[in-house]
Design an enzyme around this catalytic site. Sequence first.
Site, PDB file in Angstrom:
ATOM      1  CB  THR A 151       0.278   9.374  -5.244  1.00 56.61           C
ATOM      2  OG1 THR A 151      -0.787   8.954  -4.703  1.00 56.61           O
ATOM      3  CG2 THR A 151       0.522   8.501  -6.467  1.00 56.61           C
ATOM      4  CB  THR A 189      -7.622   5.451  -5.835  1.00 58.64           C
ATOM      5  OG1 THR A 189      -8.333   6.359  -6.460  1.00 58.64           O
ATOM      6  CG2 THR A 189      -6.020   5.920  -5.827  1.00 58.64           C
TER       7      THR A 189
END
Lengths: 410, 410
Positions: A151, A189
């Site tokens: 990402t 994450t």
Amino acid sequence: MKKSFIRIVDGGICVVDDVEASGLKNGKYGLTIIKRENSIGAGLFTSNKVKAAPVIYTKKIISDGEISIIVANSGNANCFTGSGGMADCDKMVELTSKLLNIPKNQIAIASTGVIGRTMPMEIILPLIEECSKNLENSSKASKDSANAILTTDFVSKEFSVEVTLLNGKIIKIGGIAKGSGMIAPNMATMLCFLTTDAYGEKDILKKALKEAVDLSFNMVVVDGDESTNDEIILLGSKNKDNSILTESGGIDSNFQEALNFLCQNLAKMMAKDGEGATKFIEVHVFNGKSQNDVIKASKSIVSSSLVKTAVFGGDPNWGRIVSAVGYSGADFNPNNVSISVNSKDKTSYLVKNGEILGFEDTSSLKDAEDIMQEKEIKIIVDLNNGSYEATAYGCDFSYDYVKINAEYTT
Amino acid sequence: MKKSFIRIVDGGICVVDDVEASGLKNGKYGLTIIKRENSIGAGLFTSNKVKAAPVIYTKKIISDGEISIIVANSGNANCFTGSGGMADCDKMVELTSKLLNIPKNQIAIASTGVIGRTMPMEIILPLIEECSKNLENSSKASKDSANAILTTDFVSKEFSVEVTLLNGKIIKIGGIAKGSGMIAPNMATMLCFLTTDAYGEKDILKKALKEAVDLSFNMVVVDGDESTNDEIILLGSKNKDNSILTESGGIDSNFQEALNFLCQNLAKMMAKDGEGATKFIEVHVFNGKSQNDVIKASKSIVSSSLVKTAVFGGDPNWGRIVSAVGYSGADFNPNNVSISVNSKDKTSYLVKNGEILGFEDTSSLKDAEDIMQEKEIKIIVDLNNGSYEATAYGCDFSYDYVKINAEYTT
């Protein structure tokens, strides 16, 4: 430290013969499919109370039975998305099941990206269709998978090893990972998918995975926020010839060390690629009174905004380091502590047994300043209070961290 | 919320008649002397294991007897300075004692500034000489004191009130404070000196002070690092006519509320003046299951690097807010939570009972975006899980935070 029974090899997750993979990007979205039929799966998931829909979904799937496919997307976390979130998981699984002729209950899913927005299924479903056509066992396929799940991180993260078990048998382990901001504590994450041709029962695999994760991903801190979407999945083989159980019933220590080593390498890649990172920081705390103490102290240093900005600014700031140990909760006497910084082959003591060297010894301060200019910096703290040690990984705090995270995109 | 028995008045610490003060700056160093003979002193100190020499020194002085003088310097923390650090404390106290003819054991000291560097006594001692000549009871003297203890904060912080006790008697409380980076948790990096003409035994004063600090300074987070130098000192009167004990032996609730109100105002000033802050954030969490839950949840939100950068970027990011509650450890069900943002008289719901409004209701999203452009933003979270509430204070995370803390000065 790599041991002689571990060899670093190419291949990523496709280092294991019967693994197939593919990965694609479409703008800010990406998707990977990893296929390995009838694997014994072990998984670890975020401890955040707010869990993304795919986390809730996959946790159950993995505990219930075998896993044949992992589908993971980037760009949208499918988290805090109400009842529609779980329906979108179902749609992803249903399509994959139909296209690849795999029972739905053998398909795990994972997502990473923005929280609190509905999944753009008009982009995700076509990506599943495309990926399901391109599955293959190749280094390129592993790399495509690693790329598809990125990402805000820039560098794809892959690692694979061959390990000689205690019984002489050679097995393989491969992995890909993503992780950038929101890393810490408790593997926040990140997504990590591991494959191996080793065999172990579900509980054994999970135990081995837990140890490796505690020593690697759980020691990485980028910004201290914990994600809602963390998933680590290990796909093990059903070939009992490759058992990782020793005759005495324990886990083969060579396998465990290789898994630890592999996860630590992926964890370091994450820290180096942390949002806005310009420098990699490794913090080694030793001679602590307990394991808990050295973990708390090393993570406190690597998490400290003031230490991180000091590293960004090239400042060998022993005061901020010792202060971070001070509020970590670790037991120690500041008057006995020693602190040094290291990079490449150069080490410079800042504090020895509580006495600050920078005051009198300007050459040691000059060395430290040189070391702080390097891209990879080790901070070493001797608590002089016992025999435990731990290593934590992180990165500096730069203008770009603020820039990346202050950008508002609807 | 200010009650009718509290009136905000001018004067700072000199609002109390028999308090004298003075303050001076010399480059990056500053010094203040606050004099109030034979005060009953109550103090609270950092919980960091690494305590600055003045903290160790003053903790003992305050517990032993009466306090007549506080000497506080900025620019150097006199922390992690080896055996020389305590000797420097002695020198400061000795000179002050001689100049002002006050017994050494009635002199408290405090320091703030860089850690791990020896005190520049050639600058500090002359400042003590100057300050001891200029003591006076005036608003200007309080302001000079508040200015003298600033470091990387820009705005001097003073507040003073008059309060009508339950018995009708009117007493005064005044305070000055400093605090900028390294704020949180547990009142980190702050100095606060309070004066009052109210009377209470040492233990009573300390109890009242503890409650006020828990509801104010302990709810401020700037960067999560905890300082080695925090000191809060309250100087109470020996005039028993102004007792804060009620007939039933409890602490006068009007006095307690006034002290809380005063400390909360100083705490908000700190958050507004946090390093690099461009926006003030107030987080109100209510309907929690326990006091501990709402404190954890509110502090987690206001500490989150991702929430702080979102506020800097004007992003009403409910995902990051709910995620921060999720990893705070507070008990709640994400499907029942409501989140709104507020500024001035405008409120906009982002999430109601777990459903995200931004998806469908674009007008509510537009309102939220407008609110996020304001300088003072309130984030309101309804946990819908009980009846406890707490408020935490903080600021956004900007490029300037990184700039200020990455600057390397030897």
